[in-house]
Design a protein around this motif. Structure first.
Motif, PDB file in Angstrom:
ATOM      1  N   VAL A  75       6.645  -1.008   0.330  1.00 31.66           N
ATOM      2  CA  VAL A  75       6.664  -2.073   1.330  1.00 31.66           C
ATOM      3  C   VAL A  75       6.933  -1.442   2.694  1.00 31.66           C
ATOM      4  CG1 VAL A  75       7.492  -4.382   1.843  1.00 31.66           C
ATOM      5  CG2 VAL A  75       7.717  -3.484  -0.481  1.00 31.66           C
ATOM      6  N   LEU A  76       6.145  -1.815   3.703  1.00 31.42           N
ATOM      7  CA  LEU A  76       6.200  -1.145   4.996  1.00 31.42           C
ATOM      8  C   LEU A  76       6.792  -1.989   6.120  1.00 31.42           C
ATOM      9  CD1 LEU A  76       2.658   0.541   4.983  1.00 31.42           C
ATOM     10  CD2 LEU A  76       4.845   1.490   4.176  1.00 31.42           C
ATOM     11  N   CYS A  77       6.852  -3.317   5.967  1.00 31.70           N
ATOM     12  CA  CYS A  77       7.238  -4.145   7.112  1.00 31.70           C
ATOM     13  C   CYS A  77       7.791  -5.482   6.645  1.00 31.70           C
ATOM     14  CB  CYS A  77       6.038  -4.366   8.040  1.00 31.70           C
ATOM     15  SG  CYS A  77       4.576  -5.022   7.194  1.00 31.70           S
ATOM     16  N   SER A  78       8.530  -6.140   7.553  1.00 27.48           N
ATOM     17  CA  SER A  78       9.118  -7.436   7.242  1.00 27.48           C
ATOM     18  C   SER A  78       9.330  -8.223   8.521  1.00 27.48           C
ATOM     19  CB  SER A  78      10.452  -7.274   6.509  1.00 27.48           C
ATOM     20  OG  SER A  78      11.365  -6.509   7.291  1.00 27.48           O
ATOM     21  N   ALA A  79       9.427  -9.536   8.374  1.00 29.35           N
ATOM     22  CA  ALA A  79       9.713 -10.422   9.504  1.00 29.35           C
ATOM     23  C   ALA A  79      10.248 -11.735   8.961  1.00 29.35           C
ATOM     24  CB  ALA A  79       8.457 -10.685  10.337  1.00 29.35           C
ATOM     25  N   TRP A  80      11.102 -12.381   9.749  1.00 27.46           N
ATOM     26  CA  TRP A  80      11.648 -13.692   9.390  1.00 27.46           C
ATOM     27  C   TRP A  80      10.860 -14.801  10.083  1.00 27.46           C
ATOM     28  CZ3 TRP A  80      15.959 -14.965   6.332  1.00 27.46           C
ATOM     29  CH2 TRP A  80      16.732 -13.884   5.879  1.00 27.46           C
ATOM     30  N   LYS A  81      10.745 -15.919   9.421  1.00 25.18           N
ATOM     31  CA  LYS A  81      10.302 -17.130  10.092  1.00 25.18           C
ATOM     32  C   LYS A  81      11.415 -17.586  11.023  1.00 25.18           C
ATOM     33  CE  LYS A  81       7.632 -21.266   8.963  1.00 25.18           C
ATOM     34  NZ  LYS A  81       7.179 -22.160   7.854  1.00 25.18           N
ATOM     35  N   ASP A  82      11.073 -18.290  12.092  1.00 27.18           N
ATOM     36  CA  ASP A  82      12.058 -18.611  13.121  1.00 27.18           C
ATOM     37  C   ASP A  82      13.154 -19.544  12.640  1.00 27.18           C
ATOM     38  OD1 ASP A  82       9.673 -20.376  13.141  1.00 27.18           O
ATOM     39  OD2 ASP A  82      10.800 -21.521  14.624  1.00 27.18           O
ATOM     40  N   ASP A  83      12.930 -20.290  11.553  1.00 31.80           N
ATOM     41  CA  ASP A  83      13.976 -21.185  11.052  1.00 31.80           C
ATOM     42  C   ASP A  83      14.955 -20.478  10.122  1.00 31.80           C
ATOM     43  OD1 ASP A  83      12.493 -20.860   8.747  1.00 31.80           O
ATOM     44  OD2 ASP A  83      11.898 -22.961   8.570  1.00 31.80           O
ATOM     45  N   GLY A  84      14.723 -19.189   9.847  1.00 28.01           N
ATOM     46  CA  GLY A  84      15.648 -18.407   9.046  1.00 28.01           C
ATOM     47  C   GLY A  84      15.618 -18.691   7.561  1.00 28.01           C
ATOM     48  N   THR A  85      14.620 -19.408   7.080  1.00 22.26           N
ATOM     49  CA  THR A  85      14.553 -19.748   5.657  1.00 22.26           C
ATOM     50  C   THR A  85      13.572 -18.885   4.876  1.00 22.26           C
ATOM     51  OG1 THR A  85      12.789 -21.391   5.933  1.00 22.26           O
ATOM     52  CG2 THR A  85      15.064 -22.146   6.221  1.00 22.26           C
ATOM     53  N   THR A  86      12.683 -18.202   5.589  1.00 16.86           N
ATOM     54  CA  THR A  86      11.552 -17.547   4.945  1.00 16.86           C
ATOM     55  C   THR A  86      11.389 -16.124   5.464  1.00 16.86           C
ATOM     56  OG1 THR A  86      10.431 -19.669   4.700  1.00 16.86           O
ATOM     57  CG2 THR A  86       9.067 -17.698   4.516  1.00 16.86           C
ATOM     58  N   VAL A  87      11.059 -15.215   4.549  1.00 14.03           N
ATOM     59  CA  VAL A  87      10.816 -13.811   4.887  1.00 14.03           C
ATOM     60  C   VAL A  87       9.364 -13.473   4.556  1.00 14.03           C
ATOM     61  CG1 VAL A  87      11.430 -11.417   4.340  1.00 14.03           C
ATOM     62  CG2 VAL A  87      13.213 -13.170   4.457  1.00 14.03           C
ATOM     63  N   PHE A  88       8.731 -12.716   5.444  1.00 15.46           N
ATOM     64  CA  PHE A  88       7.395 -12.185   5.208  1.00 15.46           C
ATOM     65  C   PHE A  88       7.503 -10.674   5.039  1.00 15.46           C
ATOM     66  CE2 PHE A  88       6.854 -15.937   7.902  1.00 15.46           C
ATOM     67  CZ  PHE A  88       5.972 -16.695   7.149  1.00 15.46           C
ATOM     68  N   SER A  89       6.694 -10.117   4.145  1.00 13.68           N
ATOM     69  CA  SER A  89       6.689  -8.673   3.930  1.00 13.68           C
ATOM     70  C   SER A  89       5.273  -8.215   3.629  1.00 13.68           C
ATOM     71  CB  SER A  89       7.624  -8.287   2.785  1.00 13.68           C
ATOM     72  OG  SER A  89       7.289  -8.971   1.588  1.00 13.68           O
ATOM     73  N   GLY A  90       4.975  -6.979   4.023  1.00 12.76           N
ATOM     74  CA  GLY A  90       3.652  -6.423   3.774  1.00 12.76           C
ATOM     75  C   GLY A  90       3.756  -4.957   3.451  1.00 12.76           C
ATOM     76  N   GLY A  91       2.721  -4.420   2.792  1.00 11.53           N
ATOM     77  CA  GLY A  91       2.826  -3.023   2.425  1.00 11.53           C
ATOM     78  C   GLY A  91       1.554  -2.420   1.879  1.00 11.53           C
ATOM     79  N   CYS A  92       1.745  -1.378   1.075  1.00 10.36           N
ATOM     80  CA  CYS A  92       0.634  -0.562   0.591  1.00 10.36           C
ATOM     81  C   CYS A  92      -0.198  -1.249  -0.478  1.00 10.36           C
ATOM     82  CB  CYS A  92       1.166   0.767   0.063  1.00 10.36           C
ATOM     83  SG  CYS A  92       1.884   1.822   1.348  1.00 10.36           S
ATOM     84  N   ASP A  93       0.265  -2.382  -1.003  1.00  7.99           N
ATOM     85  CA  ASP A  93      -0.558  -3.140  -1.950  1.00  7.99           C
ATOM     86  C   ASP A  93      -1.564  -4.041  -1.232  1.00  7.99           C
ATOM     87  OD1 ASP A  93       1.231  -4.980  -0.955  1.00  7.99           O
ATOM     88  OD2 ASP A  93       2.148  -5.462  -2.881  1.00  7.99           O
ATOM     89  N   LYS A  94      -1.637  -3.911   0.115  1.00  4.51           N
ATOM     90  CA  LYS A  94      -2.654  -4.574   0.947  1.00  4.51           C
ATOM     91  C   LYS A  94      -2.442  -6.077   1.057  1.00  4.51           C
ATOM     92  CE  LYS A  94      -5.981  -1.179  -0.791  1.00  4.51           C
ATOM     93  NZ  LYS A  94      -7.297  -0.983  -1.462  1.00  4.51           N
TER      94      LYS A  94
END
Length: 224
Positions: A75-94
């Motif tokens: 996994v290479l990256c992450s970010a939160w949704k602005d309401d703090g309830t949800t996380v996004f992640s992305g990586g080498c599995d495309k």
């Protein structure tokens, strides 16, 4: 999603830093703090996304492991949704996954590329997720749909990205820097080559959206 466990025995900490309980077993690729709570998310090369709750305890910080999810590859990256309830992640599995952390939900794939996803960012003003990939594209996603709402071609692989609406800056291979005005996201606002000798690995927009900082391996540069 799974809970994860106890501290490792025998940690050596000469700097007296506060270490999280059960840290990643391989290199950390990103750190993201929740905008709404004392929660920290880390992604790593062991294919995991982990979340801790942090509590100040005198001069130190105590961490409590909350949960973790897995990708099929690093996994290479992450970010939160602005309401703090949800996380996004992305990586080498495309793929990019959306994880409803606060509700304990299972991760859902919300974005796909033809190569690893290096950067993700949630843009609350547009209610979209933007993903940058080594397939030389940016894609904008309405997470309720399976296809991107817009695909933006890049001159090279995406290595770094920063968003401070309406400013977005993307750094790619070959030292390209592409500036976007997100009020018109389908057109580049400006493109230029980094004046630094080395490849840009990190870019951060100023809070007032009037400029940005780039950081390669050995030096930094301000631009406005």
């Amino acid at each position: 999603m799974a809970a994860f466990g106890a501290a490792r025995a025998g940690n050596h900490n000469p700097n007296k830093s506060s270490e999280v309980i059960q840290p990643p077993s391989d290199s950390v690729s990103s750190l993201s703090f929740s905008p709404r709570a004392n929660h920290l998310v880390a992604t790593s090369w062991d294919n995991q996304v982990r979340c801790w709750e942090l509590t100040k305890n005198g001069a130190s910080v105590t961490s409590v492991p909350k949960a973790s999810i897995s990708h099929d590859q690093p996994v290479l990256c992450s970010a939160w949704k602005d309401d703090g309830t949800t996380v996004f992640s992305g990586g080498c599995d495309k793929q990019a996954k959306m994880w409803s952390l606060m509700s304990g939900g299972q991760p859902v794939t919300v974005a796909m590329h033809d190569a690893p996803i290096k950067e993700v960012a949630w843009i609350p003003e547009m209610n979209v997720l933007v993903t940058g990939s080594w397939d030389k594209t940016l894609k904008y996603w309405d997470t309720r749909q399976s296809n991107p709402v817009h695909t933006q071609q890049l001159p090279e692989r995406c290595y770094a990205m920063t968003v401070r609406y309406p400013l977005m800056v993307v750094a790619t291979a070959d030292r390209n820097l592409i500036v976007f005005n997100l009020q018109n996201p389908q057109a580049e606002f400006k493109r230029f080559t980094s004046p630094l000798k080395y490849q840009t690995r990190c870019v951060a927009a100023f809070p007032d959206q009037q400029g940005f900082l780039i950081k390669p391996c050995l030096s930094s540069f301000f631009h406005d």
